[in-house]
Design a protein around this motif. Structure first.
Motif, PDB file in Angstrom:
ATOM      1  N   LEU A   1      36.583  19.639 -14.220  1.00  0.00           N
ATOM      2  CA  LEU A   1      37.858  19.585 -13.504  1.00  0.00           C
ATOM      3  C   LEU A   1      38.136  20.948 -12.904  1.00  0.00           C
ATOM      4  CD1 LEU A   1      40.086  17.503 -15.909  1.00  0.00           C
ATOM      5  CD2 LEU A   1      39.386  16.885 -13.604  1.00  0.00           C
ATOM      6  N   ARG A   2      38.550  20.953 -11.652  1.00  0.00           N
ATOM      7  CA  ARG A   2      38.830  22.213 -10.973  1.00  0.00           C
ATOM      8  C   ARG A   2      40.301  22.542 -11.089  1.00  0.00           C
ATOM      9  NH1 ARG A   2      35.109  22.067  -5.558  1.00  0.00           N
ATOM     10  NH2 ARG A   2      33.149  21.897  -6.655  1.00  0.00           N
ATOM     11  N   LYS A   3      40.593  23.824 -11.246  1.00  0.00           N
ATOM     12  CA  LYS A   3      41.975  24.263 -11.376  1.00  0.00           C
ATOM     13  C   LYS A   3      42.699  24.075 -10.061  1.00  0.00           C
ATOM     14  CE  LYS A   3      40.705  27.799 -14.665  1.00  0.00           C
ATOM     15  NZ  LYS A   3      40.272  29.188 -14.698  1.00  0.00           N
ATOM     16  N   GLU A   4      43.956  23.677 -10.137  1.00  0.00           N
ATOM     17  CA  GLU A   4      44.807  23.555  -8.956  1.00  0.00           C
ATOM     18  C   GLU A   4      46.084  24.339  -9.195  1.00  0.00           C
ATOM     19  OE1 GLU A   4      45.636  19.607  -7.665  1.00  0.00           O
ATOM     20  OE2 GLU A   4      43.676  19.377  -6.720  1.00  0.00           O
ATOM     21  N   ARG A   5      46.569  24.990  -8.163  1.00  0.00           N
ATOM     22  CA  ARG A   5      47.819  25.744  -8.237  1.00  0.00           C
ATOM     23  C   ARG A   5      48.648  25.428  -7.010  1.00  0.00           C
ATOM     24  NH1 ARG A   5      45.993  26.298 -12.549  1.00  0.00           N
ATOM     25  NH2 ARG A   5      45.196  28.154 -13.584  1.00  0.00           N
ATOM     26  N   ILE A   6      49.971  25.570  -7.145  1.00  0.00           N
ATOM     27  CA  ILE A   6      50.884  25.404  -6.017  1.00  0.00           C
ATOM     28  C   ILE A   6      51.583  26.733  -5.803  1.00  0.00           C
ATOM     29  CG2 ILE A   6      52.973  24.257  -5.208  1.00  0.00           C
ATOM     30  CD1 ILE A   6      52.054  21.777  -6.731  1.00  0.00           C
ATOM     31  N   GLY A   7      51.570  27.213  -4.551  1.00  0.00           N
ATOM     32  CA  GLY A   7      52.161  28.507  -4.260  1.00  0.00           C
ATOM     33  C   GLY A   7      52.643  28.593  -2.829  1.00  0.00           C
ATOM     34  N   VAL A   8      53.154  29.767  -2.483  1.00  0.00           N
ATOM     35  CA  VAL A   8      53.715  30.015  -1.160  1.00  0.00           C
ATOM     36  C   VAL A   8      52.803  30.977  -0.409  1.00  0.00           C
ATOM     37  CG1 VAL A   8      55.713  30.911   0.092  1.00  0.00           C
ATOM     38  CG2 VAL A   8      56.047  29.648  -2.030  1.00  0.00           C
TER      39      VAL A   8
ATOM     40  N   ASN B   1      42.933  27.156  10.066  1.00  0.00           N
ATOM     41  CA  ASN B   1      43.972  28.146  10.392  1.00  0.00           C
ATOM     42  C   ASN B   1      45.329  27.471  10.600  1.00  0.00           C
ATOM     43  OD1 ASN B   1      42.703  30.654  10.232  1.00  0.00           O
ATOM     44  ND2 ASN B   1      41.799  30.422  12.242  1.00  0.00           N
ATOM     45  N   ASP B   2      45.623  26.488   9.776  1.00  0.00           N
ATOM     46  CA  ASP B   2      46.805  25.643   9.954  1.00  0.00           C
ATOM     47  C   ASP B   2      48.028  26.183   9.212  1.00  0.00           C
ATOM     48  OD1 ASP B   2      47.886  23.471  11.196  1.00  0.00           O
ATOM     49  OD2 ASP B   2      47.504  22.103   9.523  1.00  0.00           O
ATOM     50  N   CYS B   3      47.828  27.002   8.182  1.00  0.00           N
ATOM     51  CA  CYS B   3      48.938  27.488   7.355  1.00  0.00           C
ATOM     52  C   CYS B   3      49.662  28.650   8.031  1.00  0.00           C
ATOM     53  CB  CYS B   3      48.427  27.951   5.999  1.00  0.00           C
ATOM     54  SG  CYS B   3      47.711  26.640   5.031  1.00  0.00           S
ATOM     55  N   ASN B   4      50.965  28.701   7.821  1.00  0.00           N
ATOM     56  CA  ASN B   4      51.789  29.808   8.287  1.00  0.00           C
ATOM     57  C   ASN B   4      52.512  30.424   7.101  1.00  0.00           C
ATOM     58  OD1 ASN B   4      51.232  29.403  11.115  1.00  0.00           O
ATOM     59  ND2 ASN B   4      52.541  27.594  10.987  1.00  0.00           N
ATOM     60  N   GLU B   5      53.063  31.626   7.304  1.00  0.00           N
ATOM     61  CA  GLU B   5      53.800  32.283   6.229  1.00  0.00           C
ATOM     62  C   GLU B   5      54.999  31.439   5.826  1.00  0.00           C
ATOM     63  OE1 GLU B   5      54.702  36.420   6.706  1.00  0.00           O
ATOM     64  OE2 GLU B   5      52.813  36.794   7.738  1.00  0.00           O
ATOM     65  N   GLY B   6      55.217  31.325   4.525  1.00  0.00           N
ATOM     66  CA  GLY B   6      56.348  30.565   4.012  1.00  0.00           C
ATOM     67  C   GLY B   6      56.016  29.128   3.654  1.00  0.00           C
ATOM     68  N   ASP B   7      54.839  28.638   4.051  1.00  0.00           N
ATOM     69  CA  ASP B   7      54.446  27.272   3.710  1.00  0.00           C
ATOM     70  C   ASP B   7      54.144  27.174   2.214  1.00  0.00           C
ATOM     71  OD1 ASP B   7      54.597  26.756   6.385  1.00  0.00           O
ATOM     72  OD2 ASP B   7      52.439  26.482   6.691  1.00  0.00           O
ATOM     73  N   THR B   8      54.504  26.041   1.623  1.00  0.00           N
ATOM     74  CA  THR B   8      54.132  25.749   0.248  1.00  0.00           C
ATOM     75  C   THR B   8      52.842  24.939   0.283  1.00  0.00           C
ATOM     76  OG1 THR B   8      56.452  25.704  -0.381  1.00  0.00           O
ATOM     77  CG2 THR B   8      54.903  24.729  -1.924  1.00  0.00           C
ATOM     78  N   VAL B   9      51.803  25.425  -0.411  1.00  0.00           N
ATOM     79  CA  VAL B   9      50.490  24.787  -0.341  1.00  0.00           C
ATOM     80  C   VAL B   9      49.928  24.539  -1.739  1.00  0.00           C
ATOM     81  CG1 VAL B   9      49.878  25.757   1.905  1.00  0.00           C
ATOM     82  CG2 VAL B   9      49.302  27.016  -0.154  1.00  0.00           C
ATOM     83  N   ARG B  10      48.990  23.583  -1.805  1.00  0.00           N
ATOM     84  CA  ARG B  10      48.232  23.344  -3.033  1.00  0.00           C
ATOM     85  C   ARG B  10      46.842  23.914  -2.807  1.00  0.00           C
ATOM     86  NH1 ARG B  10      49.155  18.281  -4.005  1.00  0.00           N
ATOM     87  NH2 ARG B  10      50.312  18.521  -5.918  1.00  0.00           N
ATOM     88  N   ILE B  11      46.382  24.765  -3.738  1.00  0.00           N
ATOM     89  CA  ILE B  11      45.045  25.345  -3.623  1.00  0.00           C
ATOM     90  C   ILE B  11      44.188  24.872  -4.792  1.00  0.00           C
ATOM     91  CG2 ILE B  11      45.750  27.359  -2.279  1.00  0.00           C
ATOM     92  CD1 ILE B  11      45.714  29.008  -4.842  1.00  0.00           C
ATOM     93  N   MET B  12      42.881  24.808  -4.556  1.00  0.00           N
ATOM     94  CA  MET B  12      41.944  24.340  -5.577  1.00  0.00           C
ATOM     95  C   MET B  12      40.815  25.350  -5.730  1.00  0.00           C
ATOM     96  SD  MET B  12      39.562  20.950  -5.518  1.00  0.00           S
ATOM     97  CE  MET B  12      40.795  19.753  -5.952  1.00  0.00           C
ATOM     98  N   GLU B  13      40.381  25.530  -6.953  1.00  0.00           N
ATOM     99  CA  GLU B  13      39.285  26.439  -7.238  1.00  0.00           C
ATOM    100  C   GLU B  13      37.999  25.904  -6.616  1.00  0.00           C
ATOM    101  OE1 GLU B  13      38.451  28.976 -11.242  1.00  0.00           O
ATOM    102  OE2 GLU B  13      38.384  26.815 -11.408  1.00  0.00           O
ATOM    103  N   THR B  14      37.172  26.805  -6.107  1.00  0.00           N
ATOM    104  CA  THR B  14      35.903  26.409  -5.505  1.00  0.00           C
ATOM    105  C   THR B  14      34.873  27.503  -5.753  1.00  0.00           C
ATOM    106  OG1 THR B  14      34.874  25.654  -3.465  1.00  0.00           O
ATOM    107  CG2 THR B  14      36.510  27.382  -3.256  1.00  0.00           C
ATOM    108  N   ARG B  15      33.677  27.312  -5.225  1.00  0.00           N
ATOM    109  CA  ARG B  15      32.642  28.331  -5.401  1.00  0.00           C
ATOM    110  C   ARG B  15      33.051  29.603  -4.660  1.00  0.00           C
ATOM    111  NH1 ARG B  15      29.634  28.909  -0.813  1.00  0.00           N
ATOM    112  NH2 ARG B  15      29.847  27.242   0.726  1.00  0.00           N
TER     113      ARG B  15
END
Length: 86
Positions: free
Chosen positions: A7-14, A54-68
């Motif tokens: 299982l890969r780690k997932e985090r939610i951040g800004v 290149n779709d994200c802008n400053e202030g967006d809330t995103v979900r990120i996933m661990e990868t290689r």
């Protein structure tokens, strides 16, 4: 024989910075209750995440996933944009 992927780690951040090409800086904030005193302590950590479009802008809330590892500092990728900056 099929091997099971971990299982890969997932985090939610800004997103705090999107000035790099195909890379964003994501600040992940969490509140942890102190084990002895019960007070909530704030922790935040910055991650560099791969943003292929290149779709994200400053202030967006995103979900990120661990990868290689993609570079020296980039070991996460943007999975989805949860909320756009207002």
């Amino acid at each position: 024989m099929e091997t099971k992927r971990n299982l890969r780690k997932e985090r939610i951040g800004v997103v705090t910075s999107s000035k790099m090409n195909k890379t964003v800086t994501v600040n992940v904030h969490r509140r942890v209750k102190h084990p002895l005193y019960g007070k909530f302590v704030n922790f935040s950590k910055k991650f560099h995440a791969h943003d292929e479009t290149n779709d994200c802008n400053e202030g967006d809330t995103v979900r990120i996933m661990e990868t290689r590892p993609l570079s020296k500092t980039k070991k996460w990728r943007v999975v989805e944009i949860i909320e756009r900056a207002k």
